[in-house]
Scaffold this active site. Structure first.
Site, mmCIF file in Angstrom:
data_model
loop_
_atom_site.group_PDB
_atom_site.id
_atom_site.type_symbol
_atom_site.label_atom_id
_atom_site.label_comp_id
_atom_site.label_asym_id
_atom_site.label_seq_id
_atom_site.Cartn_x
_atom_site.Cartn_y
_atom_site.Cartn_z
ATOM 1 N N MET A 26 0.842 -1.189 0.000
ATOM 2 C CA MET A 26 0.000 0.000 0.000
ATOM 3 C C MET A 26 0.879 1.242 0.000
ATOM 4 O O MET A 26 1.915 1.274 0.663
ATOM 5 C CB MET A 26 -0.908 -0.003 1.223
ATOM 6 C CG MET A 26 -1.994 -1.072 1.146
ATOM 7 S SD MET A 26 -2.990 -1.182 2.629
ATOM 8 C CE MET A 26 -1.867 -2.050 3.715
ATOM 9 N N CYS A 27 0.467 2.239 -0.733
ATOM 10 C CA CYS A 27 1.251 3.465 -0.841
ATOM 11 C C CYS A 27 0.316 4.633 -1.129
ATOM 12 O O CYS A 27 -0.808 4.439 -1.605
ATOM 13 C CB CYS A 27 2.276 3.374 -1.964
ATOM 14 S SG CYS A 27 3.495 2.064 -1.793
ATOM 15 N N ASP A 28 0.817 5.828 -0.859
ATOM 16 C CA ASP A 28 0.122 7.047 -1.251
ATOM 17 C C ASP A 28 1.116 7.968 -1.929
ATOM 18 O O ASP A 28 2.239 8.161 -1.440
ATOM 19 C CB ASP A 28 -0.483 7.743 -0.027
ATOM 20 C CG ASP A 28 -1.666 6.977 0.531
ATOM 21 O OD1 ASP A 28 -2.756 7.084 -0.040
ATOM 22 O OD2 ASP A 28 -1.487 6.250 1.528
#
Length: 445
Positions: A1-3
């Protein structure tokens, strides 16, 4: 997961292209910060990526990489031409390929090593994707398979590239933009791969209708994992809140958000490890992901300043400057998934995990003013030396900033307050188990 967050010229103070990313991976998956020089390579040379070998090119660029310790590729990075690239997992209705091919992280590094502009990086990545495909295990302890989305930028151009197997679609970014772990390109499409329409028709899309690509491609059964839509909405609202005056320091604040939607880091609680926030912390054993590294880039014509934590949890980290034309300061040996106090990543992780098992909100409140003031000071010093300093001057200032940041974080380890109320047992056990795996001995303060 990343932003990933981006603010192009027109949205920023000083007409910079601002780029920020939190790399979210499994909690013991240390990330190395590397600065690699440009290189020349023999004709017909082979290049071994994480899983497969591909033909090498004759020349590769100097690059800054934020790289999970066990991969050849990188989660995010920049090159000597001011190109910045990062990737994140996206989940399609069609299963991701498990057979080993190029990982998304490999494609990030290949784009940086081989391209001199954002547009060229798009071509590099899409050609390699079409030729070699993407696939293989992306996980550290827990196996993970997914497709990839990329944010690609330079001083004047920015693109979102989303992929599905060997197919892809491209959006040229014109305003502030955020990405999380969900397909996001709907109808603002600049180009698509030749095989994408047929693939979508096989998935049930009628060619008689204008597709909203993300709705057609995304796996609705994965929507709840990581709360990607909520995280993207949060970071988008923060970008819009400061649109027109965004700075590198403001991008750091967004990457530290714990779900307030106001760029504040306070208000975190153990439930955030379940709900997920832009600044992500692991929790119980079934919530192993956390932000393991963060980067912000300020790119303008003729110069780029990059800021990295070199550590997990941007809320408890200090962003430190990196310039591609000066040496990377020494932060210890490359980290692995075993605790090593000689490495920056694990020294900080000892601080971060001790704080999580104490009164975390009080700790954040105690360090916030000093952390933010130090980063403002670093920003002023770097801008000053960029305006008129020599290469030696720049190297000296960068090294000083790193030394001061590491000394401050070492002092913070002695200032962690004890938990005011009992901490959920499953939350504590989740951390204790993975601490034991890493060889890190910790107890609550």
């Amino acid at each position: 997961m990343c932003d990933t967050i981006l603010a192009p010229p027109g949205s920023t103070a000083g007409e910079a292209m601002l780029y920020g990313k939190n790399s979210d991976r499994q909690r013991n998956e240390a990330q190395a910060i590397e600065r690699l020089p440009s290189g020349s390579h023999e004709v017909n040379a082979s290049l071994k990526c994480t899983y497969i070998a591909i033909p090498q090119v004759s020349r590769t660029n100097a690059v800054l990489l934020c790289r999970p310790f066990w991969m050849w590729g990188a989660e995010m990075g920049a090159n000597e031409h001011g190109v910045v690239i990062g990737n994140q997992a996206v989940h399609a209705r069609n299963p991701a390929q498990e057979a080993e091919a190029l990982l998304g992280d490999d494609l990030v590094r290949l784009g940086l090593e081989r391209a001199s502009s954002a547009a060229e990086a798009v071509e590099v990545i899409t050609r390699l994707l079409e030729r070699f495909g993407q696939g293989g295990n992306n996980g550290h302890i827990t196996r993970s398979y997914f497709n990839n989305a990329f944010m690609i930028a330079d001083a004047t151009d920015a693109f979102v590239l989303e992929t599905l197997g060997r197919e892809w679609l491209l959006e040229r970014v014109s305003g502030v933009r955020a990405m999380s772990n969900r397909y996001s390109i709907q109808d603002r499409v600049e180009r698509v791969s030749p095989g994408l329409p047929a693939l979508l028709r096989d998935s049930g899309w009628s060619s008689d209708a204008q597709p909203r690509y993300a709705d057609v491609i995304a796996n609705p059964n994965r929507e709840h994992i990581g709360h990607a839509t909520a995280r993207r909405q949060c970071s988008t609202s923060l970008l819009n809140l400061h649109d027109g005056g965004l700075t590198a320091l403001g991008m750091m604040r967004i990457l530290r958000d714990h779900g307030t939607g106001e760029g504040h880091v306070a208000g975190w609680q153990a439930e955030c490890a379940i709900r997920r926030t832009v600044c992500m912390h692991a929790g119980p054993e079934n919530s192993p992901g956390q932000t393991t590294g963060s980067m912000v880039s300020d790119v303008r014509s003729g110069r780029a300043i990059h800021w990295v934590t070199g550590s997990a949890a941007p809320c408890t980290s200090i962003f430190k400057p990196v310039l591609l034309d000066v040496p990377l300061p020494d932060s210890g040996p490359a980290p692995s998934d075993r605790f090593d106090a000689a490495t920056l990543w694990w020294r900080h992780e000892r601080l971060h995990r001790a704080a999580l098992l104490g009164d975390f909100n009080q700790f954040l409140a105690d360090i916030a003013d000093e952390r933010d003031a130090l980063e403002r000071d670093f920003d002023e010093r770097i801008k000053s030396v960029m305006a008129g300093g020599s290469n030696a001057d720049r190297a000296h200032v960068v090294a000083q900033c790193w030394q001061e940041a590491m000394a401050v974080e070492a002092r913070w380890l002695t200032r962690i307050p004890a938990a005011a109320t009992p901490i959920d047992a499953a939350y504590v056990e989740g951390w204790d188990k993975l601490n034991r795996v890493a060889g890190l001995e910790l107890s609550a303060s």
